[in-house]
Scaffold this motif. Sequence first.
Motif, PDB file in Angstrom:
ATOM      1  N   GLU A 140      19.147  -0.387 111.218  1.00  0.00           N
ATOM      2  CA  GLU A 140      18.167  -0.084 110.181  1.00  0.00           C
ATOM      3  C   GLU A 140      17.108   0.939 110.579  1.00  0.00           C
ATOM      4  O   GLU A 140      16.483   1.534 109.713  1.00  0.00           O
ATOM      5  CB  GLU A 140      17.461  -1.376 109.765  1.00  0.00           C
ATOM      6  CG  GLU A 140      18.415  -2.389 109.169  1.00  0.00           C
ATOM      7  CD  GLU A 140      17.726  -3.691 108.828  1.00  0.00           C
ATOM      8  OE1 GLU A 140      16.485  -3.719 108.794  1.00  0.00           O
ATOM      9  OE2 GLU A 140      18.445  -4.671 108.595  1.00  0.00           O
ATOM     10  N   ALA A 141      16.853   1.110 111.844  1.00  0.00           N
ATOM     11  CA  ALA A 141      15.762   1.994 112.265  1.00  0.00           C
ATOM     12  C   ALA A 141      15.971   2.404 113.722  1.00  0.00           C
ATOM     13  O   ALA A 141      16.818   1.853 114.417  1.00  0.00           O
ATOM     14  CB  ALA A 141      14.420   1.264 112.131  1.00  0.00           C
ATOM     15  N   SER A 142      15.153   3.358 114.158  1.00  0.00           N
ATOM     16  CA  SER A 142      15.145   3.711 115.577  1.00  0.00           C
ATOM     17  C   SER A 142      14.399   2.609 116.313  1.00  0.00           C
ATOM     18  O   SER A 142      13.330   2.173 115.883  1.00  0.00           O
ATOM     19  CB  SER A 142      14.464   5.057 115.801  1.00  0.00           C
ATOM     20  OG  SER A 142      15.248   6.087 115.239  1.00  0.00           O
ATOM     21  N   VAL A 143      14.972   2.151 117.424  1.00  0.00           N
ATOM     22  CA  VAL A 143      14.415   0.994 118.131  1.00  0.00           C
ATOM     23  C   VAL A 143      14.006   1.296 119.561  1.00  0.00           C
ATOM     24  O   VAL A 143      13.429   0.452 120.239  1.00  0.00           O
ATOM     25  CB  VAL A 143      15.418  -0.184 118.121  1.00  0.00           C
ATOM     26  CG1 VAL A 143      15.668  -0.651 116.703  1.00  0.00           C
ATOM     27  CG2 VAL A 143      16.724   0.202 118.806  1.00  0.00           C
ATOM     28  N   GLY A 144      14.289   2.488 120.042  1.00  0.00           N
ATOM     29  CA  GLY A 144      13.941   2.826 121.417  1.00  0.00           C
ATOM     30  C   GLY A 144      14.360   4.254 121.711  1.00  0.00           C
ATOM     31  O   GLY A 144      14.733   5.016 120.812  1.00  0.00           O
ATOM     32  N   THR A 145      14.289   4.588 122.989  1.00  0.00           N
ATOM     33  CA  THR A 145      14.714   5.907 123.445  1.00  0.00           C
ATOM     34  C   THR A 145      15.577   5.756 124.679  1.00  0.00           C
ATOM     35  O   THR A 145      15.520   4.749 125.386  1.00  0.00           O
ATOM     36  CB  THR A 145      13.510   6.817 123.787  1.00  0.00           C
ATOM     37  OG1 THR A 145      12.768   6.241 124.857  1.00  0.00           O
ATOM     38  CG2 THR A 145      12.619   7.035 122.578  1.00  0.00           C
ATOM     39  N   ALA A 146      16.368   6.774 124.931  1.00  0.00           N
ATOM     40  CA  ALA A 146      17.138   6.886 126.167  1.00  0.00           C
ATOM     41  C   ALA A 146      16.892   8.284 126.690  1.00  0.00           C
ATOM     42  O   ALA A 146      16.863   9.250 125.923  1.00  0.00           O
ATOM     43  CB  ALA A 146      18.620   6.659 125.908  1.00  0.00           C
ATOM     44  N   GLU A 147      16.682   8.391 127.991  1.00  0.00           N
ATOM     45  CA  GLU A 147      16.364   9.689 128.569  1.00  0.00           C
ATOM     46  C   GLU A 147      17.331  10.040 129.682  1.00  0.00           C
ATOM     47  O   GLU A 147      17.696   9.189 130.497  1.00  0.00           O
ATOM     48  CB  GLU A 147      14.926   9.699 129.085  1.00  0.00           C
ATOM     49  CG  GLU A 147      14.433  11.094 129.391  1.00  0.00           C
ATOM     50  CD  GLU A 147      12.922  11.179 129.476  1.00  0.00           C
ATOM     51  OE1 GLU A 147      12.440  11.914 130.350  1.00  0.00           O
ATOM     52  OE2 GLU A 147      12.231  10.525 128.676  1.00  0.00           O
TER      53      GLU A 147
END
Length: 194
Positions: free
Chosen positions: A76-83
């Motif tokens: 449903e939405a963006s929940v975090g980041t990965a780098e």
Amino acid sequence: MPLHAPPAPAAALRSVLAALGSRTAALRDGRARSDTYGELRPELPLPVHVLSGITGPGEPPTTALTGWRFLLRGTEASVGTAEAMLTPDGWAFSHFAEGPYVRSTETALRRAEALPTPYQPRLLSVPELYMLTLWLHADPGADPADGALAPADLLVPLAPAPPGIAPNLPHRVDALLPLLTHRLVPAPLLQTPA
């Protein structure tokens, strides 16, 4: 005018996809991210630059590419980041993150899409202030690994921003850099007249 987001290096994306498929893709409580948010997809890759030399004598501040950050989109939405970060052997997964910068980044990107001038979106970190900005580079066709801050660039401090710096509002580089410098340089001690 739409943003002109450059594609991430293929090796950076592969490193993030491999990390998402591994056991490192767990939440702090040990549950799998996919159990909580559904299948995660890396989206909206942005080059991450670090600002340094902001208080240097007479020299303009410099930027250096340190990685590529992907927003992780759940059901449903963006929940975090990965780098992913650049190593001597090429691009490698660095870390997952969660927190307020996820939503703030999305909000800043949406607002930037409505600007009349085309920009290349980047992230600019100011470690001394624990600050992250959306850097809207005025040359949309520039190599995302290169480039210094240009007078026509805009910086959008992401929330939470340091006290005294308005988040989520675009600032011209020449207006925001002096404010950042002022925040970093200690005020001289008051001297008592003799």
